[in-house]
Design a protein around this motif. Sequence first.
Motif, mmCIF file in Angstrom:
data_model
loop_
_atom_site.group_PDB
_atom_site.id
_atom_site.type_symbol
_atom_site.label_atom_id
_atom_site.label_comp_id
_atom_site.label_asym_id
_atom_site.label_seq_id
_atom_site.Cartn_x
_atom_site.Cartn_y
_atom_site.Cartn_z
ATOM 1 N N SER A 1 39.851 38.222 44.802
ATOM 2 C CA SER A 1 40.557 39.347 44.213
ATOM 3 C C SER A 1 39.698 40.593 44.049
ATOM 4 N N GLY A 2 40.180 41.720 44.563
ATOM 5 C CA GLY A 2 39.539 42.995 44.293
ATOM 6 C C GLY A 2 39.738 43.417 42.846
ATOM 7 N N THR A 3 40.896 43.101 42.296
ATOM 8 C CA THR A 3 41.167 43.403 40.890
ATOM 9 C C THR A 3 40.136 42.747 39.984
ATOM 10 N N MET A 4 39.925 41.456 40.183
ATOM 11 C CA MET A 4 38.988 40.733 39.333
ATOM 12 C C MET A 4 37.543 41.115 39.631
ATOM 13 N N SER A 5 37.242 41.431 40.868
ATOM 14 C CA SER A 5 35.869 41.824 41.184
ATOM 15 C C SER A 5 35.494 43.140 40.518
ATOM 16 N N ALA A 6 36.462 44.044 40.383
ATOM 17 C CA ALA A 6 36.196 45.281 39.650
ATOM 18 C C ALA A 6 35.870 44.965 38.198
ATOM 19 N N ALA A 7 36.640 44.042 37.598
ATOM 20 C CA ALA A 7 36.360 43.642 36.217
ATOM 21 C C ALA A 7 35.021 42.925 36.114
ATOM 22 N N VAL A 8 34.698 42.091 37.089
ATOM 23 C CA VAL A 8 33.404 41.408 37.104
ATOM 24 C C VAL A 8 32.272 42.427 37.144
ATOM 25 N N GLU A 9 32.426 43.462 37.963
ATOM 26 C CA GLU A 9 31.392 44.491 38.048
ATOM 27 C C GLU A 9 31.228 45.194 36.708
ATOM 28 N N GLY A 10 32.337 45.418 36.028
ATOM 29 C CA GLY A 10 32.246 45.985 34.696
ATOM 30 C C GLY A 10 31.429 45.109 33.774
ATOM 31 N N ALA A 11 31.677 43.795 33.826
ATOM 32 C CA ALA A 11 30.924 42.855 32.992
ATOM 33 C C ALA A 11 29.455 42.813 33.380
ATOM 34 N N ILE A 12 29.160 42.898 34.667
ATOM 35 C CA ILE A 12 27.765 42.939 35.121
ATOM 36 C C ILE A 12 27.054 44.147 34.517
ATOM 37 N N GLU A 13 27.783 45.233 34.365
ATOM 38 C CA GLU A 13 27.225 46.452 33.773
ATOM 39 C C GLU A 13 27.136 46.369 32.250
ATOM 40 N N GLY A 14 27.561 45.243 31.681
ATOM 41 C CA GLY A 14 27.503 45.087 30.234
ATOM 42 C C GLY A 14 28.686 45.678 29.496
ATOM 43 N N ILE A 15 29.777 45.952 30.226
ATOM 44 C CA ILE A 15 30.986 46.520 29.626
ATOM 45 C C ILE A 15 31.988 45.389 29.390
ATOM 46 N N PRO A 16 32.534 45.236 28.184
ATOM 47 C CA PRO A 16 33.604 44.252 27.992
ATOM 48 C C PRO A 16 34.744 44.538 28.967
ATOM 49 N N SER A 17 35.173 43.521 29.713
ATOM 50 C CA SER A 17 36.075 43.769 30.839
ATOM 51 C C SER A 17 37.206 42.753 30.906
ATOM 52 N N ILE A 18 38.369 43.229 31.382
ATOM 53 C CA ILE A 18 39.553 42.387 31.530
ATOM 54 C C ILE A 18 40.233 42.734 32.848
ATOM 55 N N GLY A 19 40.670 41.710 33.577
ATOM 56 C CA GLY A 19 41.514 41.896 34.747
ATOM 57 C C GLY A 19 42.920 41.416 34.437
ATOM 58 N N PHE A 20 43.937 42.224 34.787
ATOM 59 C CA PHE A 20 45.335 41.902 34.529
ATOM 60 C C PHE A 20 46.101 41.793 35.844
ATOM 61 N N SER A 21 46.953 40.755 35.952
ATOM 62 C CA SER A 21 47.744 40.558 37.169
ATOM 63 C C SER A 21 49.125 40.014 36.809
ATOM 64 N N LEU A 22 50.125 40.395 37.604
ATOM 65 C CA LEU A 22 51.506 39.958 37.399
ATOM 66 C C LEU A 22 51.998 39.196 38.616
ATOM 67 N N ASP A 23 52.780 38.171 38.380
ATOM 68 C CA ASP A 23 53.331 37.340 39.450
ATOM 69 C C ASP A 23 54.511 38.042 40.133
ATOM 70 N N ASP A 24 54.214 39.197 40.725
ATOM 71 C CA ASP A 24 55.226 39.940 41.474
ATOM 72 C C ASP A 24 54.492 40.866 42.431
ATOM 73 N N TYR A 25 54.679 40.647 43.731
ATOM 74 C CA TYR A 25 53.937 41.397 44.736
ATOM 75 C C TYR A 25 54.633 42.692 45.153
ATOM 76 N N THR A 26 55.842 42.926 44.679
ATOM 77 C CA THR A 26 56.614 44.059 45.169
ATOM 78 C C THR A 26 56.230 45.355 44.463
ATOM 79 N N LEU A 27 56.481 46.475 45.136
ATOM 80 C CA LEU A 27 56.252 47.780 44.522
ATOM 81 C C LEU A 27 57.285 48.071 43.438
ATOM 82 N N GLN A 28 58.379 47.302 43.416
ATOM 83 C CA GLN A 28 59.413 47.472 42.401
ATOM 84 C C GLN A 28 59.176 46.567 41.192
ATOM 85 N N ALA A 29 57.989 45.979 41.089
ATOM 86 C CA ALA A 29 57.686 45.037 40.003
ATOM 87 C C ALA A 29 57.921 45.681 38.642
#
Length: 257
Positions: free
Chosen positions: A113-141
Amino acid sequence: MNKAKPTILVVNDDGITAPGIKVLLEAMSEIGRVVVVAPDSPQSGMGHAITIGKPLRLDKVDLYEGVEMYRCSGTPVDCVKLAVNKIFKGQKPDLCVSGINHGLNNSINVLYSGTMSAAVEGAIEGIPSIGFSLDDYTLQADFSHCVKYVKELALQVLANGLPQATLLNVNFPNTPHIKGIKVCRQAAAKWAEEFDERIDPHKRPYYWLTGVFQLNDGGEDTDVWALEHNYVSVVPVQFDMTAHHAIPYLNNWKFNV
């Protein structure tokens, strides 16, 4: 930098114009000062890729009134790195949130996941980090049922912090009838990939990646179980990939060199 309100870095992997990031930045704007840095195009499945060997572009944009936003030509991880180094100039934000992703990042998906990797990078930098995802792949989610949980989890992290080198992987079921929040472990699963082979007009083969998600875990304490039973799954994630339990095993080997 004004510390009266927390400063929140918002990133994603679906691109700066994705509906999910609009919902996330709006929710975070109710909590603190928001700075958005997001890719200029979708970057799903990029994992922890970074850009090496070509220049990166970082352009300020005005998509939403009153929100400081930047469009980045690189990956989600590039977005975090540039934000820390060039926008915040080392004075790190109080929170990094990534998403809301169009599609789940539960179980083994966290590795891709690119979403989670961005959050991981935040944590590597010492920033409290959260990744959020929804079970809907559509643009109309419809993300409306996620908002109160997004805000609550962000407030909890701001108030309580997170253990060192730890971040949160949060996934939402695609239903307005959420039962609550479950703190879970990552389910044991994998993708059984297949490659659909086709022929282009020049008679050369090309391939489309397809696959089936294979769950090998019947536990009722996993993110997969929680989502199937209409709970928000919250999995604490660490970026130290050392298999600590294997070190004593390897220390019993007799090396012949």
